[in-house]
Design a protein around this motif. Structure first.
Motif, PDB file in Angstrom:
ATOM      1  N   TRP A  46       0.842  -1.198   0.000  1.00 32.28           N
ATOM      2  CA  TRP A  46       0.000   0.000   0.000  1.00 32.28           C
ATOM      3  C   TRP A  46       0.872   1.240   0.000  1.00 32.28           C
ATOM      4  CZ3 TRP A  46      -0.581  -3.925   3.699  1.00 32.28           C
ATOM      5  CH2 TRP A  46      -1.638  -4.795   3.456  1.00 32.28           C
ATOM      6  N   HIS A  47       0.244   2.398  -0.134  1.00 28.28           N
ATOM      7  CA  HIS A  47       0.946   3.675  -0.036  1.00 28.28           C
ATOM      8  C   HIS A  47       0.350   4.480   1.112  1.00 28.28           C
ATOM      9  CE1 HIS A  47       2.179   2.630  -4.128  1.00 28.28           C
ATOM     10  NE2 HIS A  47       3.223   3.402  -3.873  1.00 28.28           N
ATOM     11  N   ILE A  48       1.189   5.228   1.795  1.00 26.17           N
ATOM     12  CA  ILE A  48       0.702   6.133   2.837  1.00 26.17           C
ATOM     13  C   ILE A  48      -0.156   7.190   2.138  1.00 26.17           C
ATOM     14  CG2 ILE A  48       1.384   7.827   4.578  1.00 26.17           C
ATOM     15  CD1 ILE A  48       3.931   6.157   4.998  1.00 26.17           C
ATOM     16  N   PRO A  49      -1.368   7.450   2.640  1.00 27.76           N
ATOM     17  CA  PRO A  49      -2.259   8.404   1.958  1.00 27.76           C
ATOM     18  C   PRO A  49      -1.597   9.754   1.709  1.00 27.76           C
ATOM     19  CG  PRO A  49      -3.424   7.270   3.711  1.00 27.76           C
ATOM     20  CD  PRO A  49      -1.980   6.875   3.827  1.00 27.76           C
ATOM     21  N   PHE A  50      -1.851  10.288   0.531  1.00 29.03           N
ATOM     22  CA  PHE A  50      -1.369  11.593   0.079  1.00 29.03           C
ATOM     23  C   PHE A  50       0.144  11.649  -0.105  1.00 29.03           C
ATOM     24  CE2 PHE A  50      -5.166  12.257   2.786  1.00 29.03           C
ATOM     25  CZ  PHE A  50      -6.062  12.549   1.769  1.00 29.03           C
ATOM     26  N   THR A  51       0.791  10.480  -0.146  1.00 21.14           N
ATOM     27  CA  THR A  51       2.234  10.422  -0.412  1.00 21.14           C
ATOM     28  C   THR A  51       2.475   9.307  -1.421  1.00 21.14           C
ATOM     29  OG1 THR A  51       2.804   8.769   1.246  1.00 21.14           O
ATOM     30  CG2 THR A  51       2.725  11.065   1.982  1.00 21.14           C
ATOM     31  N   ARG A  52       3.685   9.180  -1.835  1.00 23.78           N
ATOM     32  CA  ARG A  52       4.071   8.080  -2.717  1.00 23.78           C
ATOM     33  C   ARG A  52       4.943   7.077  -1.964  1.00 23.78           C
ATOM     34  NH1 ARG A  52       6.269   9.934  -8.211  1.00 23.78           N
ATOM     35  NH2 ARG A  52       5.244   8.039  -8.872  1.00 23.78           N
ATOM     36  N   ILE A  53       4.876   7.095  -0.650  1.00 22.73           N
ATOM     37  CA  ILE A  53       5.715   6.221   0.176  1.00 22.73           C
ATOM     38  C   ILE A  53       5.035   4.864   0.327  1.00 22.73           C
ATOM     39  CG2 ILE A  53       6.769   5.915   2.438  1.00 22.73           C
ATOM     40  CD1 ILE A  53       6.725   9.002   2.691  1.00 22.73           C
ATOM     41  N   PRO A  54       5.672   3.794  -0.187  1.00 23.47           N
ATOM     42  CA  PRO A  54       5.073   2.462  -0.061  1.00 23.47           C
ATOM     43  C   PRO A  54       5.251   1.893   1.341  1.00 23.47           C
ATOM     44  CG  PRO A  54       7.154   2.303  -1.211  1.00 23.47           C
ATOM     45  CD  PRO A  54       6.910   3.765  -0.944  1.00 23.47           C
ATOM     46  N   VAL A  55       4.251   1.165   1.773  1.00 22.06           N
ATOM     47  CA  VAL A  55       4.315   0.512   3.084  1.00 22.06           C
ATOM     48  C   VAL A  55       3.656  -0.858   2.955  1.00 22.06           C
ATOM     49  CG1 VAL A  55       2.152   1.524   3.929  1.00 22.06           C
ATOM     50  CG2 VAL A  55       3.888   0.836   5.551  1.00 22.06           C
ATOM     51  N   GLY A  56       4.194  -1.809   3.688  1.00 21.79           N
ATOM     52  CA  GLY A  56       3.637  -3.163   3.691  1.00 21.79           C
ATOM     53  C   GLY A  56       3.370  -3.610   5.107  1.00 21.79           C
ATOM     54  N   VAL A 115       9.761   4.129  11.328  1.00 19.99           N
ATOM     55  CA  VAL A 115      10.266   4.895  10.183  1.00 19.99           C
ATOM     56  C   VAL A 115      11.321   4.076   9.443  1.00 19.99           C
ATOM     57  CG1 VAL A 115      11.475   7.001   9.486  1.00 19.99           C
ATOM     58  CG2 VAL A 115       9.749   7.086  11.292  1.00 19.99           C
ATOM     59  N   PHE A 116      12.199   3.429  10.194  1.00 20.39           N
ATOM     60  CA  PHE A 116      13.230   2.589   9.592  1.00 20.39           C
ATOM     61  C   PHE A 116      12.595   1.453   8.788  1.00 20.39           C
ATOM     62  CE2 PHE A 116      16.065  -1.082   9.687  1.00 20.39           C
ATOM     63  CZ  PHE A 116      17.213  -0.528   9.138  1.00 20.39           C
ATOM     64  N   ASP A 117      11.584   0.794   9.369  1.00 18.44           N
ATOM     65  CA  ASP A 117      10.932  -0.323   8.675  1.00 18.44           C
ATOM     66  C   ASP A 117      10.243   0.115   7.394  1.00 18.44           C
ATOM     67  OD1 ASP A 117      11.428  -2.801   9.723  1.00 18.44           O
ATOM     68  OD2 ASP A 117       9.933  -2.629  11.298  1.00 18.44           O
ATOM     69  N   ILE A 118       9.692   1.310   7.385  1.00 18.41           N
ATOM     70  CA  ILE A 118       9.036   1.803   6.177  1.00 18.41           C
ATOM     71  C   ILE A 118      10.078   2.123   5.103  1.00 18.41           C
ATOM     72  CG2 ILE A 118       7.712   3.751   5.245  1.00 18.41           C
ATOM     73  CD1 ILE A 118       6.111   3.687   7.879  1.00 18.41           C
ATOM     74  N   ALA A 119      11.248   2.605   5.523  1.00 19.08           N
ATOM     75  CA  ALA A 119      12.290   2.991   4.566  1.00 19.08           C
ATOM     76  C   ALA A 119      13.142   1.810   4.095  1.00 19.08           C
ATOM     77  CB  ALA A 119      13.185   4.051   5.188  1.00 19.08           C
ATOM     78  N   PHE A 120      13.423   0.861   4.973  1.00 16.68           N
ATOM     79  CA  PHE A 120      14.318  -0.248   4.661  1.00 16.68           C
ATOM     80  C   PHE A 120      13.495  -1.452   4.225  1.00 16.68           C
ATOM     81  CE2 PHE A 120      17.137  -3.824   5.811  1.00 16.68           C
ATOM     82  CZ  PHE A 120      18.271  -3.436   5.136  1.00 16.68           C
ATOM     83  N   LYS A 121      13.622  -1.843   2.984  1.00 21.04           N
ATOM     84  CA  LYS A 121      12.824  -2.923   2.394  1.00 21.04           C
ATOM     85  C   LYS A 121      13.680  -4.191   2.260  1.00 21.04           C
ATOM     86  CE  LYS A 121       9.538   0.079   1.368  1.00 21.04           C
ATOM     87  NZ  LYS A 121       8.552   0.295   2.375  1.00 21.04           N
TER      88      LYS A 121
END
Length: 145
Positions: A46-56, A115-121
């Motif tokens: 998914w993406h964080i609403p109103f951003t292009r940041i992917p999150v799982g 924040v680290f988990d969202i950034a580090f895939k």
């Protein structure tokens, strides 16, 4: 249904490549697709609403500091075990394990860990390592012909 899957797996692994009679490189494409889907679910579904940041699920589960990261590390360990069935070198498996351990340790820190988990895939990185290795293996086999 299961017999059809097994037959397809055997066919992909045993059929010689078109245009050549050399040995085939066994690659289970169904397993590869399962790993791709699972790593996408864990890292970037998914993406964080109103951003292009992917999150799982990995980023979401890290909201519960140690337990969430431990649960997602177990899923990541499953991904590594399935990837290792492609006869990967031990050094490559070790790199994959290091990625998961780094993800677990960094994600276990409260607040900053999320924040680290969202950034580090880690799962995405491990899947990329697997793809690169399989591409190199196929290229080496093609060069031998």
């Amino acid at each position: 249904m299961i017999d059809a899957i097994r037959t397809r797996r055997r066919t992909v692994a045993e059929d010689p490549p078109p245009g050549g009679s050399g040995s085939s490189i066994p690659i289970d494409f169904q397993r590869l697709e399962r790993l791709r889907r699972l790593s996408r679910l864990m890292d970037s579904r998914w993406h964080i609403p109103f951003t292009r940041i992917p999150v799982g699920l990995d980023g979401i589960a890290s909201l519960v500091p140690v337990a969430g990261d431990t649960a997602t590390a177990l899923v990541s360990a499953y991904i590594i075990m399935e990837a290792a069935r492609f006869d990967l070198p031990k050094t490559l498996v070790a790199r994959m394990v290091f990625n998961v351990l780094l993800d677990w340790a960094g994600g276990s820190v409260p607040v900053l860990g999320t924040v680290f988990d969202i950034a580090f895939k880690a799962n995405r990185m491990n899947l990329n390592l697997l793809h690169e290795h399989l591409e190199q293996r196929l290229a080496a086999a093609a060069a031998k012909r």
